[in-house]
Design an enzyme around this catalytic site. Structure first.
Site, short mmCIF file in Angstrom:
data_model
loop_
_atom_site.label_atom_id
_atom_site.label_comp_id
_atom_site.label_asym_id
_atom_site.label_seq_id
_atom_site.Cartn_x
_atom_site.Cartn_y
_atom_site.Cartn_z
N LYS A 46 26.84 42.40 66.65
CA LYS A 46 26.09 41.14 66.59
C LYS A 46 26.95 40.04 65.97
O LYS A 46 27.01 38.91 66.47
CB LYS A 46 24.84 41.39 65.73
CG LYS A 46 23.78 40.35 65.86
CD LYS A 46 22.47 40.96 65.34
CE LYS A 46 21.51 39.92 64.90
NZ LYS A 46 20.42 40.55 64.13
N CYS A 90 49.95 39.32 20.87
CA CYS A 90 50.04 37.88 20.62
C CYS A 90 49.23 37.53 19.37
O CYS A 90 49.65 37.82 18.26
CB CYS A 90 49.63 37.11 21.86
SG CYS A 90 50.43 35.51 21.97
N GLN A 126 27.36 34.69 60.53
CA GLN A 126 27.41 33.92 61.78
C GLN A 126 27.66 32.44 61.46
O GLN A 126 28.49 31.79 62.09
CB GLN A 126 26.07 34.01 62.52
CG GLN A 126 25.70 35.41 63.00
CD GLN A 126 24.27 35.44 63.54
OE1 GLN A 126 23.78 34.44 64.06
NE2 GLN A 126 23.61 36.58 63.45
N ARG A 153 51.67 29.25 20.92
CA ARG A 153 52.29 28.12 20.22
C ARG A 153 52.83 28.51 18.86
O ARG A 153 53.83 28.00 18.40
CB ARG A 153 51.26 27.00 19.99
CG ARG A 153 50.92 26.24 21.21
CD ARG A 153 50.18 24.94 20.89
NE ARG A 153 49.86 24.31 22.17
CZ ARG A 153 48.79 24.60 22.88
NH1 ARG A 153 47.90 25.46 22.42
NH2 ARG A 153 48.58 24.03 24.04
N GLN A 174 49.71 38.38 15.26
CA GLN A 174 49.62 37.40 14.19
C GLN A 174 48.60 37.84 13.14
O GLN A 174 48.86 37.74 11.94
CB GLN A 174 49.27 36.02 14.77
CG GLN A 174 50.36 35.52 15.73
CD GLN A 174 50.00 34.21 16.43
OE1 GLN A 174 48.90 33.68 16.27
NE2 GLN A 174 50.93 33.68 17.22
N HIS A 197 53.02 39.11 25.90
CA HIS A 197 51.91 39.71 26.66
C HIS A 197 52.45 40.78 27.61
O HIS A 197 52.71 40.49 28.78
CB HIS A 197 51.18 38.64 27.46
CG HIS A 197 50.38 37.72 26.61
ND1 HIS A 197 49.08 37.99 26.23
CD2 HIS A 197 50.70 36.54 26.03
CE1 HIS A 197 48.64 37.01 25.46
NE2 HIS A 197 49.59 36.12 25.32
N THR A 202 23.02 39.45 59.03
CA THR A 202 24.30 38.92 59.52
C THR A 202 24.33 37.39 59.62
O THR A 202 25.37 36.81 59.87
CB THR A 202 24.63 39.50 60.91
OG1 THR A 202 23.63 39.06 61.83
CG2 THR A 202 24.67 41.02 60.90
N LYS A 203 23.17 36.77 59.45
CA LYS A 203 23.09 35.31 59.69
C LYS A 203 24.08 34.49 58.86
O LYS A 203 24.78 33.62 59.41
CB LYS A 203 21.65 34.82 59.46
CG LYS A 203 21.37 33.41 59.93
CD LYS A 203 21.24 33.29 61.43
CE LYS A 203 19.88 33.75 61.91
NZ LYS A 203 19.84 33.90 63.38
N GLU A 216 50.93 43.04 29.08
CA GLU A 216 49.97 43.41 30.14
C GLU A 216 50.32 42.78 31.49
O GLU A 216 49.96 43.31 32.53
CB GLU A 216 48.53 43.05 29.73
CG GLU A 216 48.21 41.57 29.58
CD GLU A 216 48.48 41.02 28.19
OE1 GLU A 216 49.35 41.57 27.48
OE2 GLU A 216 47.86 40.01 27.82
N GLY A 255 40.81 37.70 46.51
CA GLY A 255 42.12 38.00 45.92
C GLY A 255 42.52 39.45 46.19
O GLY A 255 43.65 39.73 46.59
N LEU A 296 33.70 37.25 46.12
CA LEU A 296 33.59 38.38 47.04
C LEU A 296 34.81 39.28 46.98
O LEU A 296 34.83 40.34 47.61
CB LEU A 296 33.39 37.88 48.47
CG LEU A 296 32.06 37.20 48.77
CD1 LEU A 296 32.04 36.69 50.21
CD2 LEU A 296 30.89 38.15 48.55
N1 GLN Z 1 46.67 31.26 19.29
C1 GLN Z 1 47.93 31.92 19.12
C2 GLN Z 1 49.09 30.99 19.40
O1 GLN Z 1 48.95 29.98 20.03
C3 GLN Z 1 48.02 33.16 19.99
C4 GLN Z 1 48.02 32.88 21.45
C5 GLN Z 1 47.75 34.09 22.29
O2 GLN Z 1 47.26 35.11 21.80
N2 GLN Z 1 48.04 34.00 23.57
O3 GLN Z 1 50.19 31.29 19.00
#
Ligand code: GLN
Length: 561
Positions: free
Chosen positions: A224, A380, A193, A470, A384, A517, A189-190, A519, A18, A15
């Site tokens: 209500k 990421c 309630q 990783r 690669q 990342h 609304t039930k 973002e 957050g 809903l």
């Molecule tokens: N799979 C890749 C790694 O582990 C990239 C991980 C990712 O994009 N967050 O390095």
């Protein structure tokens, strides 16, 4: 003393608890209060790090390296306080901690029970989160739905907390659902309630009910709900569907939610100032142009899996006064025969991801962007694949791959640190963090940025961003890649971990891969410099496509800080 607002949910999930919690926090912050948010997740996984993004949405990563619920992303985007490990915990973590105490003998032979041991532990975790930073109000969002077996210990724990702390120090907000029944032409609304009654059975009386519906709830229905739920009418707040989440703080404020909470908690503050939210809404509704981004990924139809990324693109769009349209392209369907479909986009983005599926499609997309001078941002995994593509097709390392996708590759340009071996079999770079090789690199880390690079225009001398991966670019292949023309614009000093790769702007207008990342650090107020620059580059490319006779003004690439 920190005061608490506990936010619960009823009837159904999804809903927007957050967003509601983050919006309340934002309004309180605009009244001059210092606020933090804590999310309690009622599942047994110790953290969401191992959960599928298909099921659970994105894993949000904090500066201190916690892998958390995606709601923490909303929190950081809505308020100033930064989130960390203490701001999100699960039933799994609570039980783990209780069981460790039990094994250590901390309970002195007592029978260990849900009440009081588990509920006490929950209260300690909540207090730890609330006191980690010096705040006036901690908003505690309890995951799940009232009535579920799973969330009962959490509800019991916060009920006890409100008893201990007293009525002027705690408030309860309950989010419910008011469905529109088309056949009857009525809002019902039930369910609300009943969920308010269910909450009272547990011993919790809501101070405010946020009633989610697809439309505003008329006063008659609100009256209500008030009658049956024992919540005064001014506490029954209508929360209807909106086209942008930035409208929610104003919607809740107009109906007096923050006033009610401040009265209840005896907080005397100046009135809310929501102009910055109104400005955001204005910006969203009045774009001056449109820009089309191809997002080549795996979780194509589930926008929750890329929540922060989509938000970051939107923020960057607002900074550039453009509406960002995202075309989701399933990387598994991409081949060198149909890759031409990318030509209709203004830029290509390959987001993070794990596992082998769809990798060759992503490599095709990176190649297309490189060869056709389309702006490219690889995040990421996206960095690669861009590195692998460059190694294969420019540096003539034809078998180049990541050991994640081909453990037997003869040319592991991307590999675990422990796999970066010299010919004599010793690991080439190693320091006190050498165990990184087997585990995730998580959280914020910084590195110097090479002057004269695109990355330097964006970040300046130092980049500090959050990680969750990783595998790393293998230091043993950096020389041949550099010789072939790849620019390593940021490399950590000690471990030689590649943070950013790019193509020189003399070769390609905007091509960049980042191992982190970005973002997770984007906010609606400032956007993020990397995304702002990426969207600006996409707009330049778009305009050049429309009027190809005009040369691309690379030098004019606008970096909106
Ligand atoms: N799979 C890749 C790694 O582990 C990239 C991980 C990712 O994009 N967050 O390095």
């Amino acid at each position: 003393m920190t005061k608490f607002v506990f936010v619960t949910g009823g009837v159904v999930s999804s809903l927007g608890k957050g967003i509601a919690s983050a919006s309340l926090a934002a309004i309180l912050e605009s009244r001059g209060l210092k606020v933090t948010l804590i999310k309690l997740d009622p599942y047994l996984n110790v953290d969401p790090g191992t959960m599928s993004p298909f099921q659970h949405g994105e894993v949000f990563v904090t500066d201190d390296g916690a892998e958390t619920d995606l709601d923490l992303g909303h929190y950081e985007r809505f308020i100033e306080t930064r989130m960390g490990k203490v701001n999100n915990f699960t039933t799994g973590q609570i039980y783990k901690s209780v069981l460790e105490k039990e094994r250590r003998g901390d309970y002195l032979g007592k029978t260990v029970q849900v009440i009081p041991h588990v509920t006490n532990e929950i209260q300690e975790f909540v207090m730890r989160g609330a006191t980690a930073t010096d705040v006036d109000v901690a908003i505690v969002e309890i995951g799940g739905t009232v009535g579920d077996i799973e969330s009962l210990p959490f509800l019991e724990a916060v009920r006890q907390m409100s008893l201990k702390l007293g009525p002027n120090n705690t408030a309860f907000v309950h989010l419910s659902y008011v469905p529109w029944i088309a056949a009857a032409g009525e809002l019902k609304t039930k369910p609300t309630q009943h969920t308010a009654q269910k909450l009272r059975e547990i011993g919790i009386q809501a101070d405010a009910l946020l009633c989610r519906a697809d439309r505003p709830i008329p006063d008659e229905e609100r009256a209500k709900i008030s009658l049956f739920s024992n919540v005064p009418e001014w506490g029954v707040i209508s929360m209807w569907d909106v086209d942008t989440i930035y409208k929610v703080p104003r919607m809740l404020h107009e109906q007096g939610l923050d006033g009610l909470i401040c009265d209840r908690l005896r907080l005397n503050t100046p009135p809310a100032k929501l102009k910055r939210w109104d400005d955001l809404v204005y910006e969203t509704e009045h774009p001056q142009s449109e820009v089309n981004i191809a997002m080549v990924g795996k979780y194509v139809d589930l926008s929750d899996s890329y929540k922060s990324l989509i938000e970051a693109l939107r923020h960057a769009g607002m900074r550039n006064h453009a509406r960002v349209k995202i075309g989701y392209i399933d990387s598994e369907t991409i081949t060198s025969e149909n890759i031409g479909q990318l030509a209709k986009f203004d830029a290509v983005l390959v987001p993070g991801g794990f596992g082998k599926r769809g990798i060759e499609g992503k490599i095709c997309a990176a190649r297309f962007a490189r060869e056709h001078k389309v702006p490219y941002l690889g995040i990421c995994l996206g960095m690669q694949v861009a590195t692998i593509e460059f190694a294969r097709h420019v540096a003539h390392l034809t078998d180049a791959n990541s050991t994640e996708f081909d453990p037997g590759t003869t040319t592991p340009v991307i590999a675990l640190i422990t796999e970066w071996k010299d010919k004599d079999g010793t690991i080439k770079t190693r320091d006190e963090h050498s165990d990184l090789g087997g585990t995730m690199r998580l959280g914020a880390q910084s590195s110097d940025v090479a002057p004269g690079t695109l990355a330097h225009q964006i970040y300046g001398d130092v980049v500090n961003e959050r990680h969750r991966h990783r595998y790393e670019a293998n230091v043993n292949y950096l020389d041949p890649l550099r010789k072939a023309g790849l620019v390593i614009s940021a490399l950590t000093q000690r471990e030689h971990l590649t943070e950013i790769v790019e193509l020189p702007q003399s070769v390609h207008p905007w091509f960049m891969g980042v191992q982190f990342h970005p973002e997770f650090r984007s906010t609606p107020w400032a956007g993020h410099p990397l995304f702002n620059a990426f969207i600006a580059a996409a707009m330049v490319h778009r305009d050049h496509q429309a009027a190809p006779d005009h040369p691309v003004a690379v030098a004019n690439l606008k970096v909106v800080a």
